[in-house]
Design a protein around this motif. Structure first.
Motif, short mmCIF file in Angstrom:
data_model
loop_
_atom_site.label_atom_id
_atom_site.label_comp_id
_atom_site.label_asym_id
_atom_site.label_seq_id
_atom_site.Cartn_x
_atom_site.Cartn_y
_atom_site.Cartn_z
N ASN A 61 0.60 -1.23 -0.22
CA ASN A 61 -0.13 0.31 0.17
C ASN A 61 0.81 1.61 0.10
O ASN A 61 1.76 1.95 1.12
N GLY A 62 0.92 2.36 -1.14
CA GLY A 62 1.52 3.69 -1.55
C GLY A 62 0.54 4.94 -0.89
O GLY A 62 -0.55 3.79 -0.39
N LYS A 63 1.17 5.38 -1.22
CA LYS A 63 0.29 6.64 -1.18
C LYS A 63 -0.82 6.68 -1.90
O LYS A 63 -2.13 7.30 -1.60
N ILE A 64 -0.52 6.20 -2.84
CA ILE A 64 -1.64 5.95 -4.15
C ILE A 64 -1.72 4.37 -4.62
O ILE A 64 -0.56 4.02 -4.35
N TRP A 65 -2.90 4.14 -4.18
CA TRP A 65 -3.38 2.76 -4.57
C TRP A 65 -5.26 2.53 -5.06
O TRP A 65 -5.64 3.44 -4.89
N SER A 66 -5.68 1.21 -5.56
CA SER A 66 -6.11 0.83 -6.58
C SER A 66 -6.29 -0.63 -6.31
O SER A 66 -5.61 -1.37 -5.49
N SER A 67 -8.21 -0.35 -6.02
CA SER A 67 -8.60 -1.63 -5.75
C SER A 67 -8.10 -2.64 -6.87
O SER A 67 -8.59 -4.36 -6.74
N GLU A 68 -7.71 -1.71 -8.02
CA GLU A 68 -7.65 -2.75 -9.15
C GLU A 68 -6.23 -4.05 -8.82
O GLU A 68 -5.80 -4.74 -10.09
N ASP A 69 -5.78 -2.89 -8.05
CA ASP A 69 -3.66 -3.62 -8.07
C ASP A 69 -4.13 -5.32 -7.94
O ASP A 69 -4.61 -5.65 -7.92
N ALA A 70 -2.90 -5.93 -8.58
CA ALA A 70 -2.79 -7.12 -8.83
C ALA A 70 -1.70 -7.60 -7.41
O ALA A 70 -1.21 -7.57 -7.19
N VAL A 71 -2.70 -9.07 -6.72
CA VAL A 71 -2.62 -9.71 -6.51
C VAL A 71 -1.54 -11.29 -7.53
O VAL A 71 -2.57 -11.88 -7.85
N LYS A 72 -0.78 -11.66 -6.79
CA LYS A 72 -0.12 -12.98 -7.25
C LYS A 72 -0.15 -13.79 -6.56
O LYS A 72 0.13 -14.24 -5.28
N VAL A 73 -0.70 -14.59 -7.03
CA VAL A 73 -0.93 -16.21 -6.13
C VAL A 73 -0.65 -17.33 -6.72
O VAL A 73 -0.79 -17.92 -8.18
N GLN A 74 0.47 -17.81 -5.79
CA GLN A 74 1.81 -18.64 -7.18
C GLN A 74 0.70 -20.36 -6.30
O GLN A 74 0.11 -20.89 -5.26
N PHE A 75 0.72 -21.45 -6.94
CA PHE A 75 -0.54 -22.71 -6.76
C PHE A 75 0.83 -24.12 -6.81
O PHE A 75 1.93 -23.74 -8.25
N GLU A 76 0.63 -24.84 -6.10
CA GLU A 76 1.06 -26.51 -6.39
C GLU A 76 -0.10 -26.23 -7.46
O GLU A 76 -0.88 -26.73 -6.70
N VAL A 77 -0.02 -27.26 -9.45
CA VAL A 77 -0.72 -27.85 -9.34
C VAL A 77 -1.41 -29.00 -9.64
O VAL A 77 -0.42 -29.43 -9.92
N LYS A 78 -2.24 -29.13 -9.62
CA LYS A 78 -2.93 -31.23 -9.28
C LYS A 78 -3.24 -31.79 -10.39
O LYS A 78 -2.90 -32.51 -10.42
N LYS A 79 -4.41 -30.76 -11.27
CA LYS A 79 -4.83 -31.80 -12.37
C LYS A 79 -5.50 -30.28 -13.77
O LYS A 79 -5.64 -28.89 -12.60
N VAL A 80 -5.34 -31.04 -14.03
CA VAL A 80 -5.44 -29.85 -16.00
C VAL A 80 -6.18 -30.09 -16.48
O VAL A 80 -6.54 -31.54 -17.39
N TRP A 81 -7.70 -28.98 -17.29
CA TRP A 81 -8.71 -29.64 -18.09
C TRP A 81 -8.29 -28.69 -19.24
O TRP A 81 -8.88 -29.30 -20.82
#
Length: 199
Positions: A61-81
């Motif tokens: 959180n800087g002095k200016i931030w947005s609700s659109e700022d990206a959160v990075k989520v790293q996954f251990e992939v189990k199954k793919v479709w």
């Protein structure tokens, strides 16, 4: 009298400029249509998989931030479709549901994820149909037999981190620009005031 008016205008500009420069950016609330069918998901999404959340990286959180700022989520992939995914992959979502970000991801929890975007920057959100694995049995049944992820770990981190840095840099320049506008307005009003006194 002229001095009092000038001081009032200067005070107003200073307060307005300070608020404009330091207030968080706001966006309209997110509104989702009906969740797409599994057939639509398979057609439209770049990747569909189940995975365990290994890490959540939220923007600072800087002095200016947005609700659109990206959160990075790293996954251990189990199954793919759908999609060519390694044993680990990264997905981005907006930090807030106000900007259609998915706030339900939790570390060490498993999810079914429906992601769109480019293969080197997968994104998801509130309206995409993501669910905790325990409540996604209908979707998994409808998807049918999936396949295992490839043994390689995702190499998308370098590109993704650069994108976040660029966004934070844009916020910094926005703040500097706002302060410069206020400063110039104050200088102009000061010059007008000085000319009025000389007369």
């Amino acid at each position: 009298m002229q001095k009092r008016i000038t001081m009032t205008i200067l005070s107003f500009l200073f307060l307005f400029g300070t608020w404009f420069a330091f207030a968080p950016l706001q966006v309209d609330a997110c509104s989702c249509a009906e969740t797409p069918s599994i057939e639509d998901q398979l057609q439209r999404k770049t990747a569909i998989f189940t995975g365990k959340v290994l890490r959540l990286t939220k923007p600072v959180n800087g002095k200016i931030w947005s609700s659109e700022d990206a959160v990075k989520v790293q996954f251990e992939v189990k199954k793919v479709w759908k999609g060519d995914l390694g044993s680990q992959t990264t997905v981005y979502t907006a930090r807030s549901s106000e900007s259609c970000g998915y706030e339900g991801f939790g570390i060490n929890e498993e999810f079914i994820v429906f992601a769109y975007g480019e293969a080197d920057r997968l994104e998801t959100g509130l309206c995409e149909g993501n669910k905790n694995l325990e409540s996604a049995q209908e979707e998994i049944k409808a998807l049918g037999v999936g396949y295992e992820p490839s043994k390689m770990t995702s190499t998308r981190e370098e590109y993704s981190d650069k994108t976040i840095v660029t966004k934070e840099s844009n916020n910094w320049w926005f703040m500097v620009g706002s302060l410069l506008v206020v400063f110039l307005a104050v200088c102009i009003l000061r010059l007008i005031s000085l000319r009025g006194r000389r007369r």
